[in-house]
Design a protein around this motif. Structure first.
Motif, PDB file in Angstrom:
ATOM      1  N   VAL A   7       7.410 115.218  50.504  1.00 57.98           N
ATOM      2  CA  VAL A   7       7.265 115.618  51.654  1.00 57.98           C
ATOM      3  C   VAL A   7       7.833 115.509  52.456  1.00 57.98           C
ATOM      4  CG1 VAL A   7       5.321 113.598  52.249  1.00 57.98           C
ATOM      5  CG2 VAL A   7       5.011 116.207  53.160  1.00 57.98           C
ATOM      6  N   ALA A   8       7.961 116.708  53.371  1.00 55.92           N
ATOM      7  CA  ALA A   8       8.835 117.304  54.429  1.00 55.92           C
ATOM      8  C   ALA A   8       8.209 116.942  55.672  1.00 55.92           C
ATOM      9  CB  ALA A   8       9.952 118.578  54.154  1.00 55.92           C
ATOM     10  N   ARG A  21      -1.138 117.118  51.131  1.00 58.76           N
ATOM     11  CA  ARG A  21      -1.631 117.884  49.159  1.00 58.76           C
ATOM     12  C   ARG A  21      -0.538 116.961  48.754  1.00 58.76           C
ATOM     13  NH1 ARG A  21      -3.242 122.256  46.206  1.00 58.76           N
ATOM     14  NH2 ARG A  21      -4.709 122.677  48.021  1.00 58.76           N
ATOM     15  N   ALA A  22       0.459 117.020  49.138  1.00 60.32           N
ATOM     16  CA  ALA A  22       1.660 115.783  48.717  1.00 60.32           C
ATOM     17  C   ALA A  22       0.861 114.175  48.299  1.00 60.32           C
ATOM     18  CB  ALA A  22       3.022 115.773  50.196  1.00 60.32           C
ATOM     19  N   ILE A  23       0.029 113.933  49.850  1.00 60.85           N
ATOM     20  CA  ILE A  23      -0.730 112.430  49.576  1.00 60.85           C
ATOM     21  C   ILE A  23      -1.614 112.937  48.421  1.00 60.85           C
ATOM     22  CG2 ILE A  23      -2.083 111.431  50.347  1.00 60.85           C
ATOM     23  CD1 ILE A  23      -0.846 111.292  52.384  1.00 60.85           C
ATOM     24  N   ASP A  24      -2.652 113.743  48.252  1.00 59.71           N
ATOM     25  CA  ASP A  24      -3.363 114.078  46.773  1.00 59.71           C
ATOM     26  C   ASP A  24      -2.621 113.950  45.335  1.00 59.71           C
ATOM     27  OD1 ASP A  24      -5.630 113.938  48.813  1.00 59.71           O
ATOM     28  OD2 ASP A  24      -5.659 116.206  48.777  1.00 59.71           O
ATOM     29  N   LEU A  25      -1.433 115.107  45.204  1.00 60.52           N
ATOM     30  CA  LEU A  25      -0.811 114.953  44.119  1.00 60.52           C
ATOM     31  C   LEU A  25       0.171 113.631  44.138  1.00 60.52           C
ATOM     32  CD1 LEU A  25       0.929 117.888  44.424  1.00 60.52           C
ATOM     33  CD2 LEU A  25      -0.896 118.100  43.098  1.00 60.52           C
ATOM     34  N   LEU A 105       6.109 120.909  51.357  1.00 61.86           N
ATOM     35  CA  LEU A 105       6.034 121.380  52.711  1.00 61.86           C
ATOM     36  C   LEU A 105       5.649 122.606  53.310  1.00 61.86           C
ATOM     37  CD1 LEU A 105      10.224 122.936  53.800  1.00 61.86           C
ATOM     38  CD2 LEU A 105       9.154 123.454  51.410  1.00 61.86           C
ATOM     39  N   GLY A 106       5.362 122.713  54.760  1.00 60.75           N
ATOM     40  CA  GLY A 106       4.333 123.580  54.763  1.00 60.75           C
ATOM     41  C   GLY A 106       5.016 124.968  55.138  1.00 60.75           C
ATOM     42  N   ASN A 107       4.410 126.149  55.372  1.00 61.58           N
ATOM     43  CA  ASN A 107       4.981 126.958  54.913  1.00 61.58           C
ATOM     44  C   ASN A 107       6.039 127.806  56.387  1.00 61.58           C
ATOM     45  OD1 ASN A 107       2.528 128.032  56.392  1.00 61.58           O
ATOM     46  ND2 ASN A 107       2.216 129.352  54.896  1.00 61.58           N
TER      47      ASN A 107
END
Length: 134
Positions: A7-8, A21-25, A105-107
């Motif tokens: 995750v960035a 989202r990255a933490i959940d995944l 990463l964020g869009n």
């Protein structure tokens, strides 16, 4: 499905969504979670400010704080990486180093309007790994 997730962050609201989202995944797939922050001194141009040790130190301090926040929020262990360079290049390079299965990463970042940000666009275009934007 995912063993290693990267995750960035830049501290923006989209980056915070991406972090969640990255933490959940990572939790769902019992994956290793890595977080990266890139100090981009090029954004200040070739001026003295871009290479000023005070400015760089402030940016690195901000990056350390953001990475620590991710580690605190996560229910899994987080490997933190603070880099210097163009963010999309550092994200891609680090993803290769850790053999990331997914980059999140964020869009858009701190300076972007309503469209996809330049870093997210460059990561999607030039990094040869699956990318999820939030």
């Amino acid at each position: 499905m995912y063993d290693t997730i990267l995750v960035a962050t830049d501290g923006s609201e989209p980056a915070n969504r991406a972090t969640d989202r990255a933490i959940d995944l990572a939790s769902t797939f019992d994956a290793d979670l890595h977080a990266i922050y890139s100090v981009d001194t090029r954004r200040y141009g070739s001026s003295v400010m871009g290479e000023s040790s005070d400015v760089v130190a402030d940016l690195e301090t901000r990056g350390d704080e953001l990475l620590s926040d991710i580690a605190t929020r996560a229910s899994v262990d987080v490997t933190e990486a603070l880099r210097r360079g163009r963010p999309h290049e550092e994200i891609g390079s680090y993803a290769d180093e850790i053999d990331a299965d997914l980059i999140v990463l964020g869009n858009r970042g701190l300076g972007s309007g309503g469209e996809i940000g330049s870093t997210a666009e460059r990561v999607v275009r030039y990094v040869d790994r699956p990318v999820m934007t939030a």
